[in-house]
Design a protein around this motif. Structure first.
Motif, PDB file in Angstrom:
ATOM      1  N   ASN A   1       0.840  -1.200   0.000  1.00 32.94           N
ATOM      2  CA  ASN A   1       0.000   0.000   0.000  1.00 32.94           C
ATOM      3  C   ASN A   1       0.875   1.251   0.000  1.00 32.94           C
ATOM      4  O   ASN A   1       0.562   2.236  -0.677  1.00 32.94           O
ATOM      5  CB  ASN A   1      -0.918   0.013   1.230  1.00 32.94           C
ATOM      6  CG  ASN A   1      -1.888  -1.152   1.250  1.00 32.94           C
ATOM      7  OD1 ASN A   1      -2.297  -1.652   0.210  1.00 32.94           O
ATOM      8  ND2 ASN A   1      -2.256  -1.605   2.439  1.00 32.94           N
ATOM      9  N   TYR A   2       1.964   1.197   0.755  1.00 35.83           N
ATOM     10  CA  TYR A   2       2.913   2.315   0.774  1.00 35.83           C
ATOM     11  C   TYR A   2       3.580   2.480  -0.592  1.00 35.83           C
ATOM     12  O   TYR A   2       3.771   3.603  -1.063  1.00 35.83           O
ATOM     13  CB  TYR A   2       3.985   2.096   1.851  1.00 35.83           C
ATOM     14  CG  TYR A   2       3.598   2.661   3.193  1.00 35.83           C
ATOM     15  CD1 TYR A   2       3.890   3.982   3.521  1.00 35.83           C
ATOM     16  CD2 TYR A   2       2.906   1.894   4.131  1.00 35.83           C
ATOM     17  CE1 TYR A   2       3.531   4.518   4.742  1.00 35.83           C
ATOM     18  CE2 TYR A   2       2.536   2.418   5.356  1.00 35.83           C
ATOM     19  CZ  TYR A   2       2.845   3.729   5.661  1.00 35.83           C
ATOM     20  OH  TYR A   2       2.464   4.264   6.868  1.00 35.83           O
ATOM     21  N   ARG A   3       3.900   1.365  -1.219  1.00 34.65           N
ATOM     22  CA  ARG A   3       4.531   1.412  -2.536  1.00 34.65           C
ATOM     23  C   ARG A   3       3.628   2.141  -3.528  1.00 34.65           C
ATOM     24  O   ARG A   3       4.074   2.987  -4.295  1.00 34.65           O
ATOM     25  CB  ARG A   3       4.822  -0.015  -3.029  1.00 34.65           C
ATOM     26  CG  ARG A   3       5.685  -0.057  -4.292  1.00 34.65           C
ATOM     27  CD  ARG A   3       5.877  -1.494  -4.776  1.00 34.65           C
ATOM     28  NE  ARG A   3       6.346  -2.378  -3.719  1.00 34.65           N
ATOM     29  CZ  ARG A   3       7.602  -2.430  -3.280  1.00 34.65           C
ATOM     30  NH1 ARG A   3       8.516  -1.636  -3.801  1.00 34.65           N
ATOM     31  NH2 ARG A   3       7.940  -3.282  -2.330  1.00 34.65           N
ATOM     32  N   GLU A   4       2.341   1.817  -3.471  1.00 31.03           N
ATOM     33  CA  GLU A   4       1.379   2.447  -4.374  1.00 31.03           C
ATOM     34  C   GLU A   4       1.143   3.907  -4.003  1.00 31.03           C
ATOM     35  O   GLU A   4       1.062   4.780  -4.867  1.00 31.03           O
ATOM     36  CB  GLU A   4       0.050   1.680  -4.334  1.00 31.03           C
ATOM     37  CG  GLU A   4      -0.977   2.171  -5.318  1.00 31.03           C
ATOM     38  CD  GLU A   4      -2.257   1.338  -5.298  1.00 31.03           C
ATOM     39  OE1 GLU A   4      -3.316   1.893  -5.643  1.00 31.03           O
ATOM     40  OE2 GLU A   4      -2.191   0.153  -4.930  1.00 31.03           O
ATOM     41  N   ALA A   5       1.046   4.182  -2.716  1.00 26.68           N
ATOM     42  CA  ALA A   5       0.752   5.540  -2.246  1.00 26.68           C
ATOM     43  C   ALA A   5       1.907   6.506  -2.471  1.00 26.68           C
ATOM     44  O   ALA A   5       1.694   7.694  -2.749  1.00 26.68           O
ATOM     45  CB  ALA A   5       0.393   5.508  -0.757  1.00 26.68           C
ATOM     46  N   PHE A   6       3.143   5.988  -2.357  1.00 23.53           N
ATOM     47  CA  PHE A   6       4.311   6.854  -2.468  1.00 23.53           C
ATOM     48  C   PHE A   6       5.124   6.563  -3.731  1.00 23.53           C
ATOM     49  O   PHE A   6       6.345   6.406  -3.689  1.00 23.53           O
ATOM     50  CB  PHE A   6       5.178   6.741  -1.207  1.00 23.53           C
ATOM     51  CG  PHE A   6       4.545   7.372   0.001  1.00 23.53           C
ATOM     52  CD1 PHE A   6       4.606   8.745   0.211  1.00 23.53           C
ATOM     53  CD2 PHE A   6       3.844   6.598   0.923  1.00 23.53           C
ATOM     54  CE1 PHE A   6       4.004   9.336   1.318  1.00 23.53           C
ATOM     55  CE2 PHE A   6       3.235   7.181   2.034  1.00 23.53           C
ATOM     56  CZ  PHE A   6       3.306   8.558   2.229  1.00 23.53           C
ATOM     57  N   ALA A   7       4.434   6.531  -4.854  1.00 24.39           N
ATOM     58  CA  ALA A   7       5.052   6.518  -6.193  1.00 24.39           C
ATOM     59  C   ALA A   7       6.154   5.479  -6.346  1.00 24.39           C
ATOM     60  O   ALA A   7       7.221   5.774  -6.874  1.00 24.39           O
ATOM     61  CB  ALA A   7       5.597   7.918  -6.516  1.00 24.39           C
ATOM     62  N   ASP A   8       5.885   4.264  -5.874  1.00 26.41           N
ATOM     63  CA  ASP A   8       6.858   3.173  -5.963  1.00 26.41           C
ATOM     64  C   ASP A   8       8.185   3.574  -5.313  1.00 26.41           C
ATOM     65  O   ASP A   8       9.266   3.190  -5.759  1.00 26.41           O
ATOM     66  CB  ASP A   8       7.081   2.748  -7.424  1.00 26.41           C
ATOM     67  CG  ASP A   8       7.854   1.441  -7.540  1.00 26.41           C
ATOM     68  OD1 ASP A   8       7.737   0.599  -6.633  1.00 26.41           O
ATOM     69  OD2 ASP A   8       8.605   1.290  -8.530  1.00 26.41           O
ATOM     70  N   PHE A   9       8.081   4.360  -4.252  1.00 30.04           N
ATOM     71  CA  PHE A   9       9.247   4.817  -3.490  1.00 30.04           C
ATOM     72  C   PHE A   9      10.262   5.558  -4.360  1.00 30.04           C
ATOM     73  O   PHE A   9      11.481   5.415  -4.180  1.00 30.04           O
ATOM     74  CB  PHE A   9       9.909   3.641  -2.756  1.00 30.04           C
ATOM     75  CG  PHE A   9       9.001   2.931  -1.797  1.00 30.04           C
ATOM     76  CD1 PHE A   9       8.515   3.579  -0.666  1.00 30.04           C
ATOM     77  CD2 PHE A   9       8.591   1.619  -2.036  1.00 30.04           C
ATOM     78  CE1 PHE A   9       7.659   2.930   0.230  1.00 30.04           C
ATOM     79  CE2 PHE A   9       7.736   0.967  -1.154  1.00 30.04           C
ATOM     80  CZ  PHE A   9       7.268   1.618  -0.029  1.00 30.04           C
ATOM     81  N   ASP A  10       9.749   6.364  -5.265  1.00 31.85           N
ATOM     82  CA  ASP A  10      10.596   7.219  -6.102  1.00 31.85           C
ATOM     83  C   ASP A  10      10.783   8.537  -5.349  1.00 31.85           C
ATOM     84  O   ASP A  10       9.854   9.345  -5.244  1.00 31.85           O
ATOM     85  CB  ASP A  10       9.914   7.459  -7.450  1.00 31.85           C
ATOM     86  CG  ASP A  10      10.770   8.270  -8.422  1.00 31.85           C
ATOM     87  OD1 ASP A  10      11.368   9.274  -7.986  1.00 31.85           O
ATOM     88  OD2 ASP A  10      10.808   7.910  -9.607  1.00 31.85           O
ATOM     89  N   ALA A  11      11.980   8.745  -4.818  1.00 32.46           N
ATOM     90  CA  ALA A  11      12.242   9.921  -3.977  1.00 32.46           C
ATOM     91  C   ALA A  11      11.957  11.232  -4.701  1.00 32.46           C
ATOM     92  O   ALA A  11      11.416  12.175  -4.108  1.00 32.46           O
ATOM     93  CB  ALA A  11      13.677   9.897  -3.472  1.00 32.46           C
ATOM     94  N   LEU A  12      12.303  11.316  -5.983  1.00 34.26           N
ATOM     95  CA  LEU A  12      12.078  12.547  -6.733  1.00 34.26           C
ATOM     96  C   LEU A  12      10.588  12.846  -6.857  1.00 34.26           C
ATOM     97  O   LEU A  12      10.152  13.982  -6.628  1.00 34.26           O
ATOM     98  CB  LEU A  12      12.709  12.442  -8.129  1.00 34.26           C
ATOM     99  CG  LEU A  12      12.586  13.689  -9.021  1.00 34.26           C
ATOM    100  CD1 LEU A  12      13.238  14.899  -8.350  1.00 34.26           C
ATOM    101  CD2 LEU A  12      13.212  13.425 -10.388  1.00 34.26           C
ATOM    102  N   LYS A  13       9.804  11.835  -7.193  1.00 34.56           N
ATOM    103  CA  LYS A  13       8.355  12.030  -7.321  1.00 34.56           C
ATOM    104  C   LYS A  13       7.731  12.388  -5.981  1.00 34.56           C
ATOM    105  O   LYS A  13       6.881  13.280  -5.898  1.00 34.56           O
ATOM    106  CB  LYS A  13       7.701  10.768  -7.899  1.00 34.56           C
ATOM    107  CG  LYS A  13       8.018  10.516  -9.361  1.00 34.56           C
ATOM    108  CD  LYS A  13       7.336   9.253  -9.865  1.00 34.56           C
ATOM    109  CE  LYS A  13       7.665   9.004 -11.338  1.00 34.56           C
ATOM    110  NZ  LYS A  13       7.061   7.732 -11.819  1.00 34.56           N
TER     111      LYS A  13
END
Length: 197
Positions: free
Chosen positions: A61-73
């Motif tokens: 759920n975190y992966r989806e919520a936080f842009a696949d953990f893309d720090a820039l995004k």
């Protein structure tokens, strides 16, 4: 019997399949990739005050919520994104943790620019830049924090990072394998095929 369950491993993971998989495949495995490093940073800071199993169950759920953990995004998330995330029941709906994840992403990028990678930054605190391999016999020997985690968390706080105190910092170092705290009796300890991700 499942061969996986016959292995001797650190007792904290119990028999929960999710926890066992995490222990066997990730915990204490040296992270050399900043994308993975940021994922753990997000998850560890979200854990503050909660159990790690709670966060692990919400990981996708975190992966989806936080842009696949893309720090820039994530660094570009707006107040509208914060409100959207506050409505997401799949993550911990704590406004301070959500806004800190966004600001932490910005500081993460700043560290990358300064050190070449966040991994380089963390390793700069390690003796000769090498991972620390501890030799514990029992779980109660594992510390909750150390002078090393004190130093790193203080430096990160100066840089603006939130929800990354010394205890969370030490848990992060264990998770990303910069401190290997697998018990000496654990099968993983001498598993040379599991060195980095």
């Amino acid at each position: 019997m499942d061969q996986n369950m016959e292995k001797e491993r650190c007792g904290w993971c119990g028999t929960d399949p999710l926890y066992v998989k995490y222990h066997d495949e990730e915990w204490g495995c040296e992270v050399t990739d900043d994308h993975k490093m940021f994922e753990f940073l997000v998850l560890e800071s979200s854990q503050a005050g909660l159990s790690w199993s709670t966060i692990l169950k919400k990981r996708e759920n975190y992966r989806e919520a936080f842009a696949d953990f893309d720090a820039l995004k994530v660094s570009r998330f707006t107040s509208e994104d914060v409100e959207r995330l506050m409505q997401n029941s799949g993550i911990i709906r704590n406004r301070l943790k959500i806004t800190s994840t966004i600001s932490n992403a910005r500081y993460f990028l700043e560290v990358q620019k300064e050190f070449g990678s966040f991994c380089n930054y963390l390793k700069s605190f390690l003796p000769e830049g090498k991972i620390i391999i501890n030799h514990w016999k029992t779980l109660d020997q594992l510390p909750a924090s150390t002078d090393l985690s004190d130093t790193i968390s203080k430096d990160m706080k100066k840089r603006g990072f939130k929800f990354f105190g010394t205890t969370i910092c030490y848990a992060h170092l264990q998770a990303v394998g910069y401190v290997n705290d697998h018990l000496d009796s654990c099968f993983y300890k001498n598993n040379s095929s599991s060195t980095s991700v």
